[in-house]
Design a protein around this motif. Sequence first.
Motif, PDB file in Angstrom:
ATOM      1  N   VAL A 101       1.852 -22.067   1.605  1.00 12.54           N
ATOM      2  CA  VAL A 101       2.448 -22.217   2.920  1.00 12.54           C
ATOM      3  C   VAL A 101       2.888 -20.868   3.476  1.00 12.54           C
ATOM      4  O   VAL A 101       3.444 -20.030   2.768  1.00 12.54           O
ATOM      5  N   TYR A 102       2.604 -20.631   4.745  1.00  3.15           N
ATOM      6  CA  TYR A 102       2.912 -19.412   5.496  1.00  3.15           C
ATOM      7  C   TYR A 102       2.138 -18.181   5.009  1.00  3.15           C
ATOM      8  O   TYR A 102       2.329 -17.086   5.526  1.00  3.15           O
ATOM      9  N   ILE A 103       1.256 -18.370   4.032  1.00  6.47           N
ATOM     10  CA  ILE A 103       0.389 -17.269   3.605  1.00  6.47           C
ATOM     11  C   ILE A 103      -1.007 -17.492   4.158  1.00  6.47           C
ATOM     12  O   ILE A 103      -1.548 -16.650   4.872  1.00  6.47           O
ATOM     13  N   THR A 104      -1.606 -18.653   3.869  1.00  8.54           N
ATOM     14  CA  THR A 104      -2.936 -18.950   4.402  1.00  8.54           C
ATOM     15  C   THR A 104      -2.951 -20.164   5.326  1.00  8.54           C
ATOM     16  O   THR A 104      -3.988 -20.457   5.917  1.00  8.54           O
ATOM     17  N   GLN A 105      -1.844 -20.861   5.443  1.00  8.51           N
ATOM     18  CA  GLN A 105      -1.814 -21.984   6.376  1.00  8.51           C
ATOM     19  C   GLN A 105      -0.368 -22.401   6.641  1.00  8.51           C
ATOM     20  O   GLN A 105       0.550 -22.041   5.901  1.00  8.51           O
ATOM     21  N   SER A 389      11.902  -8.150  -1.423  1.00  3.95           N
ATOM     22  CA  SER A 389      12.008  -9.597  -1.550  1.00  3.95           C
ATOM     23  C   SER A 389      11.231 -10.232  -0.394  1.00  3.95           C
ATOM     24  O   SER A 389      11.553 -10.010   0.778  1.00  3.95           O
ATOM     25  N   TRP A 390      10.214 -10.999  -0.716  1.00  2.38           N
ATOM     26  CA  TRP A 390       9.296 -11.527   0.295  1.00  2.38           C
ATOM     27  C   TRP A 390      10.022 -12.425   1.289  1.00  2.38           C
ATOM     28  O   TRP A 390      10.815 -13.285   0.912  1.00  2.38           O
ATOM     29  N   ALA A 391       9.711 -12.240   2.569  1.00  2.00           N
ATOM     30  CA  ALA A 391      10.238 -13.080   3.644  1.00  2.00           C
ATOM     31  C   ALA A 391       9.070 -13.778   4.328  1.00  2.00           C
ATOM     32  O   ALA A 391       8.152 -13.108   4.832  1.00  2.00           O
ATOM     33  N   ASN A 392       9.072 -15.106   4.323  1.00  2.00           N
ATOM     34  CA  ASN A 392       8.012 -15.842   5.010  1.00  2.00           C
ATOM     35  C   ASN A 392       8.061 -15.575   6.505  1.00  2.00           C
ATOM     36  O   ASN A 392       9.141 -15.568   7.106  1.00  2.00           O
ATOM     37  N   PRO A 393       6.908 -15.368   7.130  1.00  2.00           N
ATOM     38  CA  PRO A 393       6.886 -15.159   8.583  1.00  2.00           C
ATOM     39  C   PRO A 393       6.931 -16.485   9.327  1.00  2.00           C
ATOM     40  O   PRO A 393       7.004 -17.554   8.719  1.00  2.00           O
ATOM     41  N   THR A 438       8.245  -8.436   4.863  1.00  2.00           N
ATOM     42  CA  THR A 438       6.946  -9.117   4.846  1.00  2.00           C
ATOM     43  C   THR A 438       5.888  -8.021   4.820  1.00  2.00           C
ATOM     44  O   THR A 438       5.222  -7.732   5.808  1.00  2.00           O
ATOM     45  N   LYS A 439       5.806  -7.376   3.653  1.00  2.00           N
ATOM     46  CA  LYS A 439       4.920  -6.226   3.480  1.00  2.00           C
ATOM     47  C   LYS A 439       3.725  -6.621   2.625  1.00  2.00           C
ATOM     48  O   LYS A 439       3.883  -7.265   1.587  1.00  2.00           O
ATOM     49  N   VAL A 440       2.531  -6.251   3.053  1.00  3.87           N
ATOM     50  CA  VAL A 440       1.312  -6.605   2.330  1.00  3.87           C
ATOM     51  C   VAL A 440       0.591  -5.338   1.893  1.00  3.87           C
ATOM     52  O   VAL A 440       0.816  -4.246   2.432  1.00  3.87           O
ATOM     53  N   LYS A 441      -0.268  -5.478   0.904  1.00  2.00           N
ATOM     54  CA  LYS A 441      -1.109  -4.383   0.430  1.00  2.00           C
ATOM     55  C   LYS A 441      -2.529  -4.591   0.936  1.00  2.00           C
ATOM     56  O   LYS A 441      -3.123  -5.653   0.739  1.00  2.00           O
ATOM     57  N   MET A 442      -3.073  -3.582   1.594  1.00  4.76           N
ATOM     58  CA  MET A 442      -4.439  -3.643   2.108  1.00  4.76           C
ATOM     59  C   MET A 442      -5.400  -3.020   1.091  1.00  4.76           C
ATOM     60  O   MET A 442      -5.139  -1.948   0.545  1.00  4.76           O
ATOM     61  N   LEU A 443      -6.510  -3.704   0.834  1.00  5.38           N
ATOM     62  CA  LEU A 443      -7.538  -3.209  -0.075  1.00  5.38           C
ATOM     63  C   LEU A 443      -8.896  -3.239   0.614  1.00  5.38           C
ATOM     64  O   LEU A 443      -9.225  -4.200   1.326  1.00  5.38           O
ATOM     65  N   ASN A 444      -9.684  -2.193   0.404  1.00  3.55           N
ATOM     66  CA  ASN A 444     -11.054  -2.201   0.896  1.00  3.55           C
ATOM     67  C   ASN A 444     -11.911  -3.102   0.016  1.00  3.55           C
ATOM     68  O   ASN A 444     -11.635  -3.292  -1.174  1.00  3.55           O
ATOM     69  N   TYR A 445     -12.947  -3.644   0.597  1.00  2.00           N
ATOM     70  CA  TYR A 445     -13.858  -4.511  -0.147  1.00  2.00           C
ATOM     71  C   TYR A 445     -14.475  -3.741  -1.318  1.00  2.00           C
ATOM     72  O   TYR A 445     -14.892  -2.598  -1.178  1.00  2.00           O
ATOM     73  N   ASN A 446     -14.499  -4.368  -2.466  1.00  2.00           N
ATOM     74  CA  ASN A 446     -15.082  -3.826  -3.705  1.00  2.00           C
ATOM     75  C   ASN A 446     -14.263  -2.709  -4.337  1.00  2.00           C
ATOM     76  O   ASN A 446     -14.761  -2.020  -5.236  1.00  2.00           O
TER      77      ASN A 446
END
Length: 583
Positions: A101-105, A389-393, A438-446
Amino acid sequence: MGFKMGTTSEFVGCLFLSGMLLCMAQGNVHYYEFVLRESNFTRLCETKSMLTVNDSFPGPVIRVNKGDTAYVTVHNQGYYGVTIHWHGVKQPRNPWSDGPVYITQCPIKPGSSFTYEVIFSVEEGTIWWHAHSDWTRATVHGAIVVYPTVGTTYPFPEPDGEEVIVLGSWYTGDLYEMEFEYLSTGEIAPASDAYTINGQPGDLCKCSSESTYRRLVDYGKTYILRVVNAVMNVEMFFAIAEHNLTVVAIDGAYVKPIVTSYILIIPGQTMDILVTMDRPLGHYYMATRQFDNVDKLPTFDRVNATAIIEYRGNYTPPATPTFPSILPSYEDSDAAKSFTVRIKSLADIEHPVDVPINITTRMLITSAANTIIYPDGVSSLASSLSNISWANPSTDILLAYYRNISGVYTPDFPDWPLYFFNFTGPVVESDEITSKGTKVKMLNYNEQVEVVFQGTTVFDSPEDHPIHFHGHSFYVVGSGEGNYDNVTDPPHFNLVDPPYVSTVTIPLSGWVAIRFVANNPGVWFWHCHMEKHLIWGMSTVFIVKNGGTPETSIRDPPPNLPTCSGFTTRIQRLGEVNKSNMI
């Protein structure tokens, strides 16, 4: 409406379902209907109403072959919003059906339905599904059995039969109210009142002996036990009296066979275990009990949940089944460690390992219990990864990323802790303070990624943390006690046959190192699988960017995604009522 299933064989081409044009590769297609509603259950002499799927606890088993696809339509006839996660399923290019919940839907609202498309690709063995909103997974969960691809077989002799074993938690009170109290007051998370095996506490609990789960077996036959740890907050020991267990798979991937008298299974983990029924005809207990690795809790659930293995045949049943004397005690950390270090990937010709060697991203992520101090001076307990500490958007991360909606999250989850201290030594008060984000880590494909998870002794409360990654499995290349040393520890990494899993424990006052290839574009949740830590904020999100071709990019969203408007989850609603009462 009841439970329904259908299958079409060797499906090739395109399927039109609920307004979605879906092009599929070869494989069987299965259809399930999950009806979420409140049902009455009686355990420990008390009756309560709780949310279940198809009026069953645990819920229905999904059975597929490797490479199949299942469409699961969830009809929410409950009172609050809910989502379902398909734990251990990679879901290639399809984060829309991953479920947190609140991550992908957003939650599936009461009175509405949503169809999940569950794509099975690399998984083989036992995995599971569970709710992924509030603490609903305590009662909303079930096993998934992924058989080998049609025309292939197991890397061991075909078992004579199988049995799904789901370990669960039972609470006599209203778990949602307990969760809200836990969040509001910062009290210790409520201990369960009993553990269960396939929904039953067993002979050793009050008002339970008549409903103890039983399995009839034949002498000389070998059965595969498909064990799921669906308990809320603890690791579990499990054994069968006088029978050896042979672990052959963990988290939907085969391992080198481990012959053992007991297992340790962490929250969220699954195991496939072969058992040969070669003992004198009689009755034998399966038993499970908590592994209390904290050793500081004033109370914890000391219930030994049991089920019974009954041999067929002409004999006089014993007055009492034999109990497994080899089941480790609650605080037997040596038994826990000695089992865990034996886990290795099968690593044969048919099941090769492919450990990333050319690492392009390295991360060190700390886990901790913390204090948050808000601008008004009020403080509360929390948990964190890398002191965030993760905060749901207000809306889900996936939709915001896909539609490039700003202000929902920031792409700055750090590769390294914001500051360093002696993570597993004495700490000072300033080490205990964290903040919401609500901070995420971005990764390039592969990208080839190495993450070291470092446990801490913040609050003088070291604890194991079972960490689960959505959308990917990973190789566990190393672990150890104390603080990770990036010079002396990597030479001891196992790059030959490390276990390939989707859930791993950060050991008490120690570290664990994992590697994976970011080859599944999408938004994927990382979190502690102890619900008490997840809801406090011990989680983050990795976003894997598209790879530049349609085949390496996120698929388009389905047209019927739930929206986030209104107070739809139970905890949100309780919070709103609480605010009204205070005005």
